[in-house]
Design a protein around this motif. Structure first.
Motif, mmCIF file in Angstrom:
data_model
loop_
_atom_site.group_PDB
_atom_site.id
_atom_site.type_symbol
_atom_site.label_atom_id
_atom_site.label_comp_id
_atom_site.label_asym_id
_atom_site.label_seq_id
_atom_site.Cartn_x
_atom_site.Cartn_y
_atom_site.Cartn_z
ATOM 1 N N PRO A 24 -27.984 -32.938 9.624
ATOM 2 C CA PRO A 24 -28.526 -33.238 10.953
ATOM 3 C C PRO A 24 -29.065 -34.665 11.092
ATOM 4 N N GLN A 25 -29.190 -35.401 9.977
ATOM 5 C CA GLN A 25 -29.548 -36.831 10.063
ATOM 6 C C GLN A 25 -28.356 -37.689 9.616
ATOM 7 N N GLY A 26 -27.167 -37.109 9.609
ATOM 8 C CA GLY A 26 -25.967 -37.876 9.267
ATOM 9 C C GLY A 26 -25.841 -38.211 7.790
ATOM 10 N N GLU A 33 -36.647 -38.707 12.326
ATOM 11 C CA GLU A 33 -37.515 -37.852 11.493
ATOM 12 C C GLU A 33 -37.388 -36.405 11.941
ATOM 13 N N MET A 34 -38.419 -35.562 11.698
ATOM 14 C CA MET A 34 -38.205 -34.130 11.903
ATOM 15 C C MET A 34 -39.304 -33.377 12.676
ATOM 16 N N GLU A 35 -40.220 -34.082 13.369
ATOM 17 C CA GLU A 35 -41.307 -33.362 14.057
ATOM 18 C C GLU A 35 -41.633 -33.820 15.481
ATOM 19 N N CYS A 36 -41.346 -35.109 15.818
ATOM 20 C CA CYS A 36 -41.903 -35.670 17.065
ATOM 21 C C CYS A 36 -41.496 -34.946 18.350
ATOM 22 N N SER A 37 -40.230 -34.534 18.468
ATOM 23 C CA SER A 37 -39.764 -33.981 19.759
ATOM 24 C C SER A 37 -40.623 -32.802 20.191
ATOM 25 N N ALA A 38 -40.813 -31.847 19.297
ATOM 26 C CA ALA A 38 -41.588 -30.643 19.663
ATOM 27 C C ALA A 38 -43.062 -30.993 19.842
ATOM 28 N N LEU A 39 -43.553 -31.935 19.019
ATOM 29 C CA LEU A 39 -44.955 -32.345 19.152
ATOM 30 C C LEU A 39 -45.215 -32.914 20.545
ATOM 31 N N PHE A 40 -44.349 -33.833 20.998
ATOM 32 C CA PHE A 40 -44.557 -34.464 22.314
ATOM 33 C C PHE A 40 -44.285 -33.457 23.440
ATOM 34 N N LEU A 44 -43.885 -47.121 15.985
ATOM 35 C CA LEU A 44 -44.610 -46.336 16.991
ATOM 36 C C LEU A 44 -43.580 -45.759 17.960
ATOM 37 N N SER A 45 -43.642 -44.449 18.184
ATOM 38 C CA SER A 45 -42.648 -43.795 19.057
ATOM 39 C C SER A 45 -43.034 -43.975 20.517
ATOM 40 N N THR A 46 -42.098 -44.490 21.323
ATOM 41 C CA THR A 46 -42.331 -44.519 22.771
ATOM 42 C C THR A 46 -41.908 -43.178 23.373
ATOM 43 N N HIS A 47 -40.823 -42.610 22.834
ATOM 44 C CA HIS A 47 -40.280 -41.320 23.260
ATOM 45 C C HIS A 47 -39.807 -40.591 21.999
ATOM 46 N N ALA A 48 -39.494 -39.313 22.180
ATOM 47 C CA ALA A 48 -38.771 -38.601 21.117
ATOM 48 C C ALA A 48 -37.575 -37.911 21.745
ATOM 49 N N LEU A 49 -36.425 -38.030 21.070
ATOM 50 C CA LEU A 49 -35.239 -37.304 21.503
ATOM 51 C C LEU A 49 -35.024 -36.160 20.523
ATOM 52 N N GLY A 50 -35.167 -34.946 21.007
ATOM 53 C CA GLY A 50 -34.987 -33.774 20.136
ATOM 54 C C GLY A 50 -33.528 -33.399 20.052
ATOM 55 N N VAL A 110 -35.644 -40.260 17.046
ATOM 56 C CA VAL A 110 -34.779 -39.073 17.064
ATOM 57 C C VAL A 110 -35.386 -38.029 16.140
ATOM 58 N N THR A 111 -35.513 -36.799 16.645
ATOM 59 C CA THR A 111 -36.041 -35.716 15.813
ATOM 60 C C THR A 111 -34.915 -34.728 15.514
ATOM 61 N N SER A 112 -34.626 -34.572 14.224
ATOM 62 C CA SER A 112 -33.517 -33.721 13.774
ATOM 63 C C SER A 112 -34.016 -32.391 13.244
#
Ligand code: R1P
Ligand code: URA
Length: 288
Positions: free
Chosen positions: A205-207, A237-244, A132-138, A197-199
């Protein structure tokens, strides 16, 4: 003159939004978004009644009723560029009058839960965990195009991350919080939590290094090593930052719960996708 002209807000001949191709009456206020189109039907198969089904490009939408709750399940496809489209169009469906093209006075707040898959950033988080994401870092760029408010605590944490994590020098990260109200509902025994982390990609971009060398080879380890009180980076992953970021700026409640497929520290990959994604679907449907 209308608030939103046809070049800015494209409306289809049947009165729907351009990319999602759905009309206001097709959408429920509780929404589950998934990357993979095939996951939409996996979820709507649980519905007691289906009231709407559509698909345009990668955006499938099934609306219906599950145990008395009206839900829409929508696929976003991969990436924050698609999330920019999905969130703006979902908001337009409820907060813009598509007939007059004017913003509505009384705003609707949607509940949007991403049910996704992800990579794991910590040794102690087992493969196949629900995170469960508490935050997202874009570390994508989408959030930077919008003005939005960030509380002091989040701004301070973002600053510390920027100072400590080894990102390629042209990446400017942005941090946003998930909805605590939705997280209270989705939390439970065995659920892992942390910053997601959202890449902007799956490989470099995910190393992940295949045949091309990477500019910053220490990025992934420095996410895993970052610790601030009880705060840790849990997944990638690849979506959370913009979603939040876009969701909260527009007044919607957003969060994400993802199945950890790959432990990037231990170099393990799941063998249980079908079973575990089914378990996650049942978990979310009951809690949402
Ligand atoms: C990459 O394989 C895709 O899987 C993850 C990533 O965020 C990206 O969209 O999520 P979904 O399984 O929801 O698509
Ligand atoms: N999705 C991602 O974006 N990364 C992973 O490692 C697994 C799923």
């Amino acid at each position: 003159m209308a608030d939103f002209l046809p070049s800015e807000l494209v409306i289809t001949p049947k009165g729907g939004v351009y990319h999602l191709d759905i009309c206001p009456e097709d959408l429920a206020k509780k929404i589950i978004v998934v990357g993979d189109q095939d996951r939409v039907e996996l979820i709507s198969n649980y519905f007691d009644k289906v009231t709407h089904k559509s698909q345009h490009r990668e955006f499938a939408c099934h609306t219906g009723v599950y145990k008395g709750k009206e839900l829409s399940i929508i696929s976003t496809g991969i990436g924050t560029d698609n999330i920019d489209i999905v969130i703006n169009e979902l908001d337009a469906l409820v907060n813009i009058d598509l007939k007059t093209r004017n913003e509505k006075k009384d705003k609707v707040s949607l509940e949007i839960v991403r049910l996704g898959t992800c990579g794991i950033l910590q040794d102690e988080i087992p493969i196949d965990s629900f995170i469960l994401s508490t935050h997202a870092l874009g570390i994508d760029n989408v959030g930077h195009f919008y003005e939005r408010e960030v509380d002091n605590e989040t701004a301070q944490l973002e600053k510390e991350i920027e100072e400590e994590v080894k990102l390629p020098r042209y990446v400017k990260p942005y941090l946003t919080k998930a909805s605590s109200r939705l997280n209270e509902r989705l939390d439970g025994e065995g659920i892992e939590k942390g910053i997601t982390v959202t890449s902007s990609g799956f490989y470099g971009p995910q190393g992940r290094r295949l045949r091309l060398s990477l500019v910053e080879s220490e990025m992934l380890n420095s996410f895993s090593d970052f610790k601030h009180d009880q705060i840790r980076f849990s997944n990638l992953e690849m979506e959370c930052s913009a979603l939040f970021a876009l969701g909260s700026a527009l007044g919607h409640e957003t969060t994400a719960i993802c199945l950890g497929l790959a432990n990037r520290r231990k170099k393990e990959f799941t063998k249980n996708y079908e079973t575990k994604i089914t378990e996650l679907i049942e978990y979310v449907l009951d809690k949402i």
